[in-house]
Design an enzyme around this catalytic site. Sequence first.
Site, PDB file in Angstrom:
ATOM      1  N   CYS A  41      56.470 132.511 184.765  1.00 37.19           N
ATOM      2  CA  CYS A  41      57.633 132.671 183.893  1.00 37.19           C
ATOM      3  C   CYS A  41      58.920 132.099 184.464  1.00 37.19           C
ATOM      4  CB  CYS A  41      57.819 134.145 183.546  1.00 37.19           C
ATOM      5  SG  CYS A  41      56.402 134.826 182.651  1.00 37.19           S
TER       6      CYS A  41
ATOM      7  N   GLU B 116      65.499 144.060 188.050  1.00 32.59           N
ATOM      8  CA  GLU B 116      66.599 143.120 187.830  1.00 32.59           C
ATOM      9  C   GLU B 116      67.956 143.791 188.011  1.00 32.59           C
ATOM     10  OE1 GLU B 116      67.707 139.500 184.781  1.00 32.59           O
ATOM     11  OE2 GLU B 116      66.221 140.991 184.161  1.00 32.59           O
TER      12      GLU B 116
ATOM     13  N   PHE C  97      55.307 136.594 187.185  1.00 33.55           N
ATOM     14  CA  PHE C  97      54.123 137.138 187.835  1.00 33.55           C
ATOM     15  C   PHE C  97      53.769 136.270 189.043  1.00 33.55           C
ATOM     16  CE2 PHE C  97      52.184 139.285 183.806  1.00 33.55           C
ATOM     17  CZ  PHE C  97      53.123 140.283 183.907  1.00 33.55           C
TER      18      PHE C  97
END
Length: 423
Positions: A170, A321, A406
């Site tokens: 990603c 995050e 990932f």
Amino acid sequence: MSQRRVVITGIGVVAPGGLGAKAFWERIVAGTPMTRLITAFDSTGFRSRIAAECDFDPFQYGFSEHDIGRLDRAALFALTATREAMSDSGLVVDRDDAHRVGVSLGTAVGATLRLEERYRAVSHEGRDWLVDHRLAGPDLYDYFVPSSMAAEVAWAVGAEGPNAVVSAGCTSGIDAVGHAWDLIRDGSVDMMIAGATDAPIAPITVACFDAIKATSNTNDDPGTAARPFDRTRNGFVLGEGSAVLVLEELQSARRRDAHIYAEIRGYASRGNAFHMTGLRPDGQEMAAAIRAALDTARIPATAVDYVNAHGTATRQNDRHETQALKRGLGMHAYDVPISSIKPVIGHSLGAVGAIEVAASAMAIEFDVVPPTANLHHPDAELDLDYVPREARQRKLSTVLTVGSGFGGFQSAMVLAAPEAVAA
């Protein structure tokens, strides 16, 4: 030796809710989610049956029947975004300088749609273990190697410089743009066509994420399914799309009198060497990438005016995050607006990082912070300013965009406004 400066002079976007950069920007500023029940295939029986799909007619964008027959949907997306970016930039690759123009394309899952389609054909819908190669078709190898999509982009623009595919899950999109930035900075090329593409809405992809319960199963109300930073969040919504940018050495852009959206000032990537799908809750690796990108940019954390977040709406990502931004930006994390555009366009895996770089450049262009749609119930554990539901007008000189993937991939990029470029 001083490093050369790199600017964005063209943007092309294919995303849910309207094709083209203008339609994309209007959609994310409005904060109108484009998630719906999957129409690409019969999703009956799947845990998650929703996605953000592009209403994309390749004939409308000038592709021939032959093109459509041989190219995967992701390749068609990339070529469409490339055409828009080149037109937007006004760049025409001269034959004599073609070796100074390269391509860097990110993708997480490559030609998933055509690979699955061709496997069904050669195996008689999965019946036969020994497949019949005569049913494969002449383009099967192109679907097997993602580099074929970068080759198509290079052929389309006439680029004869470095040509690479970046596949880092990603973060593929932001990393592909970062790779292109590096090549221009060190003098290997003068211009790069850089971005990413993915068209993952297929049974195999949906099954993969169903297996680990990473996607939302709010099938009865698709528009509210993607809820980053909301205490009711329950996973991401799959998306699809592409963004391609024209990156150019600053002096080259000035000679052409090209429009400059932003300068890419810093980029960094780190890994956590920890777990394929798990994240350390303290966010150290993303924080390290943020600090390294800011250090390269020679910009203090306090100068960041907006953070375009990864914001997937999984419980662990949003916690990770939030902690990373606190570690990376210090107390300034509490003052800077942070938002995720994924509730609107979904999570297009490898493509989304490039789409978010495009969004960051356009945020600078229009001095607008896009909202985090669907954020109605703040999570007390996530205590930063996530710009719920409504866009904000704000002068933006420096934007930070981050990605997480990932495998433990963590990336960060810093963009600066054109007035800083003129200095």
